[in-house]
Design an enzyme around this catalytic site. Structure first.
Site, PDB file in Angstrom:
ATOM      1  N   GLU A  58       0.824  -1.208   0.000  1.00  0.00           N
ATOM      2  CA  GLU A  58       0.000   0.000   0.000  1.00  0.00           C
ATOM      3  C   GLU A  58       0.859   1.259   0.000  1.00  0.00           C
ATOM      4  O   GLU A  58       0.531   2.244  -0.665  1.00  0.00           O
ATOM      5  CB  GLU A  58      -0.957  -0.002   1.202  1.00  0.00           C
ATOM      6  CG  GLU A  58      -2.047  -1.061   1.123  1.00  0.00           C
ATOM      7  CD  GLU A  58      -2.974  -0.858  -0.074  1.00  0.00           C
ATOM      8  OE1 GLU A  58      -3.033   0.254  -0.626  1.00  0.00           O
ATOM      9  OE2 GLU A  58      -3.635  -1.841  -0.471  1.00  0.00           O
ATOM     10  N   TYR A 107      -5.809   6.693   4.375  1.00  0.00           N
ATOM     11  CA  TYR A 107      -6.002   5.660   3.367  1.00  0.00           C
ATOM     12  C   TYR A 107      -5.290   4.364   3.764  1.00  0.00           C
ATOM     13  O   TYR A 107      -5.899   3.284   3.786  1.00  0.00           O
ATOM     14  CB  TYR A 107      -5.506   6.135   1.988  1.00  0.00           C
ATOM     15  CG  TYR A 107      -5.382   4.966   1.060  1.00  0.00           C
ATOM     16  CD1 TYR A 107      -6.510   4.448   0.449  1.00  0.00           C
ATOM     17  CD2 TYR A 107      -4.163   4.309   0.891  1.00  0.00           C
ATOM     18  CE1 TYR A 107      -6.429   3.313  -0.338  1.00  0.00           C
ATOM     19  CE2 TYR A 107      -4.067   3.172   0.105  1.00  0.00           C
ATOM     20  CZ  TYR A 107      -5.213   2.682  -0.501  1.00  0.00           C
ATOM     21  OH  TYR A 107      -5.133   1.556  -1.255  1.00  0.00           O
ATOM     22  N   ASP A 145      -9.350   5.917  -2.115  1.00  0.00           N
ATOM     23  CA  ASP A 145      -8.252   6.560  -2.831  1.00  0.00           C
ATOM     24  C   ASP A 145      -8.841   7.331  -4.018  1.00  0.00           C
ATOM     25  O   ASP A 145     -10.060   7.439  -4.149  1.00  0.00           O
ATOM     26  CB  ASP A 145      -7.202   5.519  -3.276  1.00  0.00           C
ATOM     27  CG  ASP A 145      -7.739   4.593  -4.363  1.00  0.00           C
ATOM     28  OD1 ASP A 145      -8.967   4.630  -4.645  1.00  0.00           O
ATOM     29  OD2 ASP A 145      -6.949   3.826  -4.931  1.00  0.00           O
TER      30      ASP A 145
END
Ligand code: SF4
Length: 299
Positions: free
Chosen positions: A37, A120, A138
């Site tokens: 990520e 996020y 996102d």
């Protein structure tokens, strides 16, 4: 019979069409998902794939990375761009070791408290590593929700609290189904409902999409200008870091002066690297990657 929900439609499509990416495989550790990520935030998938594999081969868990230097993290980051992420990822690994015994925490508040882990990333790890129900928003998800629900062609540049609420309202109640839907929304935005050329004809939610129903034409041009790189401080920083990454001992300033002819810009870029914790001065006129070699004398 009730109509399938928005999330159901997208999740079914995802199960048939999702890209085969290694961080989505069963049994991938929360640490590996966290690393993916962080890398994916500002770097395309194709460039992340080899870097992610190499990173995890070297540092398969947070303790391994925490025991290494920031300099090695910067070296391994290579040319993924925005290398502060490497330093922050190492700081994150140190915090995971110190606060959580080396295990990536599963609580959202604990994830959010880690260095370099924002709204996020924390929600992505909680959802994709631990199967929890959180809106994972996102740019791609914002765009899908904005078009399909609000009927607007594009979302704003940053995630607002309202975006989280709008995405959460679309999630199934059951946590595992919600986590799947979150991944599915992201994938839909990445490969079907793209910024410049949405492929509404193959979209699983075409029949319920508010923007499609409005009859508006598809966007015809880029919604954002591609960022310029040539001639920017980012380019100069990259050149300076390239020299320092290769070095096995502190690099004299004169050597760094050779990478870019504009003194003002080069000095500014170097000062920025020092401020960002990527580079440190050694003595009066040499530099090295942060923590590269024996500790510097204090004072
Ligand atoms: S129908 Fe088109 S605009 Fe609507 S979500 Fe699908 S791809 Fe995006």
């Amino acid at each position: 019979m009730t109509e399938p929900t928005f999330a159901t439609l997208v999740s079914r499509w995802y199960e048939e069409n999702a890209r085969d990416l290694p961080w989505r495989e069963r049994g991938v550790s929360p640490w590996a998902i966290l690393v993916s990520e962080v890398m994916l935030q500002q770097t395309p998938v194709v460039r992340v794939l080899p870097a992610w594999q190499a990173w995890l081969a070297r540092w398969p868990d947070p303790a391994a990375l925490a025991a290494d230097t920031p300099a090695e993290a910067i070296r391994m980051w290579g040319r993924l761009g925005y290398p502060r992420r490497a330093v922050r990822l190492r700081e994150c690994a140190v915090a995971i070791v110190e606060r959580h015994g080396g295990q990536v925490p599963d609580r959202l508040d604990q994830l959010l408290a880690l260095p370099g882990v924002g709204t996020y990333t924390a929600r992505a790890v909680a959802a994709f590593a631990y199967g929890q129900r959180h809106p994972v928003v996102d740019t791609n998800v914002r765009r899908v929700v904005c078009r399909a629900v609000a009927g607007e062609p594009d979302a704003g540049p940053t995630t607002r609290p309202a975006d989280l609420v709008a995405a959460e309202e679309l999630l199934p109640v059951e946590p595992a189904a919600a986590a799947l839907a979150s991944a599915a929304f992201m994938e839909l935005g990445a490969i079907v409902c793209t910024a410049r050329a949405p492929r509404c004809g193959i979209c699983p939610v075409e029949s319920v999409c508010a923007w499609r129903a409005s009859g508006q034409a598809a966007p015809t041009g880029p919604t954002r200008r591609p960022q310029r790189y040539a001639g920017t401080d980012r380019q100069v920083r990259g050149l300076l870091l390239g020299v320092l990454r290769e070095a096995v001992s502190p690099v004299p300033r004169q050597r760094l002066d050779q990478v870019w002819s504009d003194d003002v810009q080069r000095s500014r870029a170097l000062a920025g690297l020092v401020t960002d914790g990527l580079v440190e001065p050694v003595g009066e006129a040499s530099y090295r990657l942060a923590g590269d070699g024996p500790p510097l004398p204090v004072g």
